[in-house]
Write an enzyme that holds these catalytic residues in place. Structure first.
Site, mmCIF file in Angstrom:
data_model
loop_
_atom_site.group_PDB
_atom_site.id
_atom_site.type_symbol
_atom_site.label_atom_id
_atom_site.label_comp_id
_atom_site.label_asym_id
_atom_site.label_seq_id
_atom_site.Cartn_x
_atom_site.Cartn_y
_atom_site.Cartn_z
ATOM 1 N N TYR A 218 64.314 23.131 42.986
ATOM 2 C CA TYR A 218 63.763 24.464 42.736
ATOM 3 C C TYR A 218 63.903 24.854 41.268
ATOM 4 C CZ TYR A 218 68.588 26.126 42.442
ATOM 5 O OH TYR A 218 69.889 26.307 42.068
ATOM 6 N N PHE A 228 66.092 31.401 34.985
ATOM 7 C CA PHE A 228 67.502 31.759 35.135
ATOM 8 C C PHE A 228 68.294 30.706 35.904
ATOM 9 C CE2 PHE A 228 65.130 33.955 38.504
ATOM 10 C CZ PHE A 228 65.743 33.443 39.643
ATOM 11 N N ASP A 229 67.606 29.805 36.605
ATOM 12 C CA ASP A 229 68.324 28.744 37.310
ATOM 13 C C ASP A 229 67.329 27.663 37.724
ATOM 14 O OD1 ASP A 229 70.416 27.354 38.408
ATOM 15 O OD2 ASP A 229 70.503 28.523 40.258
ATOM 16 N N ILE A 247 69.215 34.102 49.745
ATOM 17 C CA ILE A 247 68.560 35.401 49.808
ATOM 18 C C ILE A 247 67.490 35.403 50.899
ATOM 19 C CG2 ILE A 247 69.037 36.007 47.414
ATOM 20 C CD1 ILE A 247 66.244 35.064 46.679
ATOM 21 N N TYR A 273 68.017 40.057 45.235
ATOM 22 C CA TYR A 273 69.380 40.524 44.971
ATOM 23 C C TYR A 273 69.491 42.042 44.874
ATOM 24 C CZ TYR A 273 70.418 35.630 44.117
ATOM 25 O OH TYR A 273 70.592 34.280 44.276
ATOM 26 N N PHE A 289 59.994 31.623 42.424
ATOM 27 C CA PHE A 289 60.634 30.315 42.602
ATOM 28 C C PHE A 289 59.583 29.265 42.918
ATOM 29 C CE2 PHE A 289 64.262 33.041 43.604
ATOM 30 C CZ PHE A 289 65.325 32.360 43.033
#
Length: 298
Positions: A218, A228-229, A247, A273, A289
């Site tokens: 991902y 961010f990731d 989530i 979040y 994502f």
């Protein structure tokens, strides 16, 4: 290396024949002699063992000090001066108070001040470091000539809430507008919960249950494109977790995706979040994502 071990090690080193860096400088105009370090006498086996243990414990200290505190080797003598204050303070109340001030001052500069700057970034207000420090010391000294402590605390909390609410409103509205426009794009599907997704590759494998452990690649982005990731940041292997331990937007998508699928997910903040945010993810952020479901770990 534990802090207690560092202190023990440096205590022994400081008591050895180590001249300060000042001795290496040119003589001062008054031509005063530098003090000579006390000679070390190792009388017993325990003396030798203790001294050797101290020297051994300094292994790796120089890079540790540079990395954690920005202390260059050229300034090690100043570090030792501060260290001697600590080990010689004992129960001296004046020295203990001064050393506490040094420690709290460093913590305020490194951690507390950084958090306040981050909190007010992107707001009409800015933080002036010198005035933060002055307010801090004035409050401790009971100097209320500029502000009293209680009104100052109330004023800060009011500004904190006002700026937080403004940032939340901006973030939430930006997310809503993004999703509204995104829903009109070709291939984007919106579910009753508000989750949006686009099928890039439709797999033909099994669809996971919520309690299944899935393997995925991902990448996560904010709507401004900030990554961010990503699973690639954690190694070449796919990330593994239970589908119901992420989530809500992820759980919903994973339990619709056949193995082998690759989808782009557009997740509203209430399925992500929410108000708490996470790491680089601000509160109330809409997330994007790219998710590839590699398999199910049975």
């Amino acid at each position: 290396m534990k802090k207690s071990l560092l202190i023990v090690a440096l205590a022994m080193l400081a008591s050895a024949t180590f001249n300060t860096a000042e001795a290496a400088k040119k003589k001062k105009k008054d031509d005063k002699k530098q003090p000579v370090a006390e000679t070390v006498v190792l009388t017993t086996g325990s003396d030798s063992l203790s001294y050797a243990a101290g020297m051994m414990m300094t292994n790796g200290l120089a890079p540790f000090l540079k990395q954690q505190f920005g202390v260059e080797e050229a300034y090690i003598a100043y570090f030792i001066e501060g260290f001697k204050e600590v080990v010689n303070a004992d129960d001296n109340p004046q020295k203990k108070a001064r050393l506490a001030g040094l420690q709290i001052g460093e913590q305020l500069k490194r951690d507390m001040l950084s958090r306040i700057h981050t909190e007010f970034t992107g707001t009409p207000d800015t933080i002036v470091n010198a005035l933060v420090f002055r307010g801090f010391t004035d409050a401790l000294a009971n100097d209320t000539s500029v502000m009293k402590v209680q009104p100052a605390e109330e004023f800060f909390k009011e500004k904190q809430k006002t700026n937080h609410d403004a940032k939340v409103a901006i973030q939430s509205e930006a997310g809503r507008q993004f999703l509204t426009e995104n829903a009109k794009k070709e291939g984007v599907i919106t579910t009753p919960s508000g989750l949006q997704y686009k099928v890039l590759t439709q797999g033909t494998g099994v669809v996971p249950q919520s309690t299944d452990k899935v393997l995925v690649h991902y990448e996560g982005r904010l709507i401004d494109g900030t990554v961010f990731d990503a699973s690639s940041k954690h190694g070449k292997e796919p990330s593994t977790f239970r589908a119901d331990q992420v989530i809500r937007g992820w759980t919903e998508a994973l339990t619709m995706m056949p193995v082998g699928s690759k989808w782009t997910l557009y997740i509203p903040q209430e399925l992500a979040y929410g108000e708490r945010g996470a790491g680089q993810i601000p509160p109330f952020a809409t997330l994007i994502f790219d998710v590839e479901l590699v398999g199910i770990d049975k």
